[in-house]
Motif scaffolding. Sequence first.
Motif, mmCIF file in Angstrom:
data_model
loop_
_atom_site.group_PDB
_atom_site.id
_atom_site.type_symbol
_atom_site.label_atom_id
_atom_site.label_comp_id
_atom_site.label_asym_id
_atom_site.label_seq_id
_atom_site.Cartn_x
_atom_site.Cartn_y
_atom_site.Cartn_z
ATOM 1 N N THR A 19 0.838 -1.185 0.000
ATOM 2 C CA THR A 19 0.000 0.000 0.000
ATOM 3 C C THR A 19 0.879 1.243 0.000
ATOM 4 O OG1 THR A 19 -1.729 -1.170 1.224
ATOM 5 C CG2 THR A 19 -1.852 1.235 1.179
ATOM 6 N N TYR A 20 0.657 2.128 -0.970
ATOM 7 C CA TYR A 20 1.426 3.359 -1.119
ATOM 8 C C TYR A 20 0.522 4.580 -0.977
ATOM 9 C CZ TYR A 20 5.367 0.631 -2.909
ATOM 10 O OH TYR A 20 6.398 -0.250 -3.044
ATOM 11 N N ILE A 21 1.107 5.683 -0.536
ATOM 12 C CA ILE A 21 0.391 6.949 -0.432
ATOM 13 C C ILE A 21 0.534 7.708 -1.746
ATOM 14 C CG2 ILE A 21 0.292 9.170 0.758
ATOM 15 C CD1 ILE A 21 1.414 7.742 3.235
ATOM 16 N N ASN A 22 -0.580 8.221 -2.258
ATOM 17 C CA ASN A 22 -0.566 9.001 -3.495
ATOM 18 C C ASN A 22 -0.100 10.419 -3.175
ATOM 19 O OD1 ASN A 22 -1.059 10.402 -5.841
ATOM 20 N ND2 ASN A 22 -3.070 9.504 -6.198
ATOM 21 N N PRO A 23 1.088 10.828 -3.628
ATOM 22 C CA PRO A 23 1.589 12.170 -3.284
ATOM 23 C C PRO A 23 0.735 13.293 -3.860
ATOM 24 C CG PRO A 23 2.943 11.163 -4.979
ATOM 25 C CD PRO A 23 2.009 10.102 -4.496
ATOM 26 N N TYR A 24 -0.026 13.010 -4.906
ATOM 27 C CA TYR A 24 -0.903 14.031 -5.484
ATOM 28 C C TYR A 24 -2.214 14.139 -4.714
ATOM 29 C CZ TYR A 24 2.289 14.131 -9.457
ATOM 30 O OH TYR A 24 3.393 14.267 -10.256
ATOM 31 N N ASP A 25 -2.520 13.143 -3.892
ATOM 32 C CA ASP A 25 -3.739 13.142 -3.081
ATOM 33 C C ASP A 25 -3.443 12.327 -1.827
ATOM 34 O OD1 ASP A 25 -6.207 13.170 -1.980
ATOM 35 O OD2 ASP A 25 -7.286 12.428 -3.740
ATOM 36 N N PRO A 26 -2.772 12.919 -0.834
ATOM 37 C CA PRO A 26 -2.312 12.173 0.347
ATOM 38 C C PRO A 26 -3.417 11.445 1.099
ATOM 39 C CG PRO A 26 -1.294 14.353 0.258
ATOM 40 C CD PRO A 26 -2.366 14.338 -0.802
ATOM 41 N N GLY A 27 -4.671 11.822 0.866
ATOM 42 C CA GLY A 27 -5.764 11.146 1.542
ATOM 43 C C GLY A 27 -6.118 9.807 0.927
ATOM 44 N N LYS A 28 -5.539 9.511 -0.233
ATOM 45 C CA LYS A 28 -5.839 8.266 -0.924
ATOM 46 C C LYS A 28 -4.607 7.376 -0.974
ATOM 47 C CE LYS A 28 -9.531 10.057 -3.889
ATOM 48 N NZ LYS A 28 -10.013 10.214 -5.282
ATOM 49 N N THR A 29 -4.846 6.065 -0.969
ATOM 50 C CA THR A 29 -3.761 5.101 -1.073
ATOM 51 C C THR A 29 -3.949 4.245 -2.321
ATOM 52 O OG1 THR A 29 -4.965 3.516 0.305
ATOM 53 C CG2 THR A 29 -3.410 4.989 1.414
ATOM 54 N N ILE A 30 -2.858 3.614 -2.752
ATOM 55 C CA ILE A 30 -2.877 2.767 -3.938
ATOM 56 C C ILE A 30 -2.209 1.442 -3.585
ATOM 57 C CG2 ILE A 30 -2.137 2.520 -6.346
ATOM 58 C CD1 ILE A 30 -1.988 5.536 -6.537
ATOM 59 N N GLU A 31 -2.857 0.324 -3.934
ATOM 60 C CA GLU A 31 -2.270 -0.995 -3.731
ATOM 61 C C GLU A 31 -1.569 -1.435 -5.011
ATOM 62 O OE1 GLU A 31 -5.372 -3.573 -2.423
ATOM 63 O OE2 GLU A 31 -5.140 -3.007 -0.314
ATOM 64 N N LEU A 32 -0.285 -1.783 -4.893
ATOM 65 C CA LEU A 32 0.523 -2.170 -6.044
ATOM 66 C C LEU A 32 1.237 -3.482 -5.753
ATOM 67 C CD1 LEU A 32 2.035 1.339 -6.818
ATOM 68 C CD2 LEU A 32 0.302 0.170 -8.170
ATOM 69 N N SER A 33 1.554 -4.222 -6.805
ATOM 70 C CA SER A 33 2.193 -5.525 -6.675
ATOM 71 C C SER A 33 3.552 -5.413 -5.995
ATOM 72 C CB SER A 33 2.368 -6.149 -8.067
ATOM 73 O OG SER A 33 3.231 -7.255 -8.011
ATOM 74 N N THR A 34 3.935 -6.471 -5.267
ATOM 75 C CA THR A 34 5.255 -6.532 -4.640
ATOM 76 C C THR A 34 6.338 -6.927 -5.636
ATOM 77 O OG1 THR A 34 4.811 -8.811 -3.996
ATOM 78 C CG2 THR A 34 4.334 -7.100 -2.372
ATOM 79 N N GLN A 35 5.995 -6.959 -6.911
ATOM 80 C CA GLN A 35 6.979 -7.284 -7.944
ATOM 81 C C GLN A 35 8.117 -6.273 -7.929
ATOM 82 O OE1 GLN A 35 5.270 -7.594 -11.833
ATOM 83 N NE2 GLN A 35 7.227 -7.752 -12.875
ATOM 84 N N TYR A 36 7.815 -5.024 -7.545
ATOM 85 C CA TYR A 36 8.831 -3.968 -7.529
ATOM 86 C C TYR A 36 8.956 -3.366 -6.136
ATOM 87 C CZ TYR A 36 8.219 -4.352 -12.555
ATOM 88 O OH TYR A 36 8.136 -4.836 -13.831
ATOM 89 N N LYS A 37 10.164 -2.884 -5.797
ATOM 90 C CA LYS A 37 10.423 -2.265 -4.505
ATOM 91 C C LYS A 37 10.138 -0.764 -4.514
ATOM 92 C CE LYS A 37 14.064 -5.537 -3.157
ATOM 93 N NZ LYS A 37 15.494 -5.666 -2.783
ATOM 94 N N TYR A 38 10.213 -0.147 -5.686
ATOM 95 C CA TYR A 38 10.071 1.306 -5.771
ATOM 96 C C TYR A 38 9.033 1.654 -6.834
ATOM 97 C CZ TYR A 38 14.614 0.569 -3.600
ATOM 98 O OH TYR A 38 15.630 0.124 -2.803
ATOM 99 N N TYR A 39 8.167 2.591 -6.500
ATOM 100 C CA TYR A 39 7.129 3.020 -7.432
ATOM 101 C C TYR A 39 7.101 4.539 -7.541
ATOM 102 C CZ TYR A 39 4.964 -1.567 -7.976
ATOM 103 O OH TYR A 39 4.714 -2.874 -8.288
ATOM 104 N N TRP A 40 6.813 5.000 -8.768
ATOM 105 C CA TRP A 40 6.632 6.410 -9.058
ATOM 106 C C TRP A 40 5.245 6.583 -9.685
ATOM 107 C CZ3 TRP A 40 11.043 9.937 -8.888
ATOM 108 C CH2 TRP A 40 12.250 9.311 -8.495
#
Length: 265
Positions: A211-232
């Motif tokens: 689960t990552y925090i959306n920097p453009y909307d800190p109130g929302k989170t995004i679930e992304l695969s553990t395939q990668y360690k870093y997301y932009w």
Amino acid sequence: PAQLRFMEGQFFTYALAPGWQVTEDGQFAVVAIAQDQKAVTIMVGNTGMPANYSPGQYIYERLSAAGYQQLSLGQPRQVKPIQGCSIAYEFDYRYLVNGAACRGIARCHLAPSYDMQTMIMTAAASVETQWKNYASWLPDVAALAQAKDGRAFGARGIMEQNIRNSTAYAEAARNYREWSAKNWQAVTDDRNKSVDARNEQFRENIGAVQTYINPYDPGKTIELSTQYKYYWIDQQGKTWGTNDPSENPNTGSTKKWVKMNKKNN
């Protein structure tokens, strides 16, 4: 069993036996427990698995991630798959939880597509002394869970990643986290103050997501695969993943990418 209740969540439809409660109803899994907390049903699935990923390995890894002791699987039997899948295999399994012997049946349902496949596990188990009361019908109740939304199992996100990374299939098998079938004794304590955090962690474990925090909307989170360690992420909501901390998608790009931070559960 009489009077099964058919329920409809955001991503799945499923059935509950009388007195049973749902402890997880998310994008990647549905988990329910009996009123006495001594029996459980589980449905969990993943899109984009490598074509050579075996049903036995898939089931074993997900059940063993629950922390069960002395987990063992029997020989596979071919059974009728759930809707949307073309083949399925059934395994008897045994394990210990806090010294209590448990038995169950797990089924792996497969939907091959080109060089990848969707794999779905439906499982039912109880303490061994009660299994004779469940064996003839509870595995079929677990298998009634069906996806009703295209985002179920993270299908859209994982498929997009595979399009952007066409060589990632073989590596994905090594990088996916073990999915948790979640110890049913651990999920029953849903009345204390940390239940939301535990449920979120369970979703991440069982769905191989972070689960990552959306920097453009800190109130929302995004679930992304553990395939990668870093997301932009860019301003349009598109994500870019990498395992190399030195890579930066802003290099040579006309878009503005911002690095995402993981949410602390």
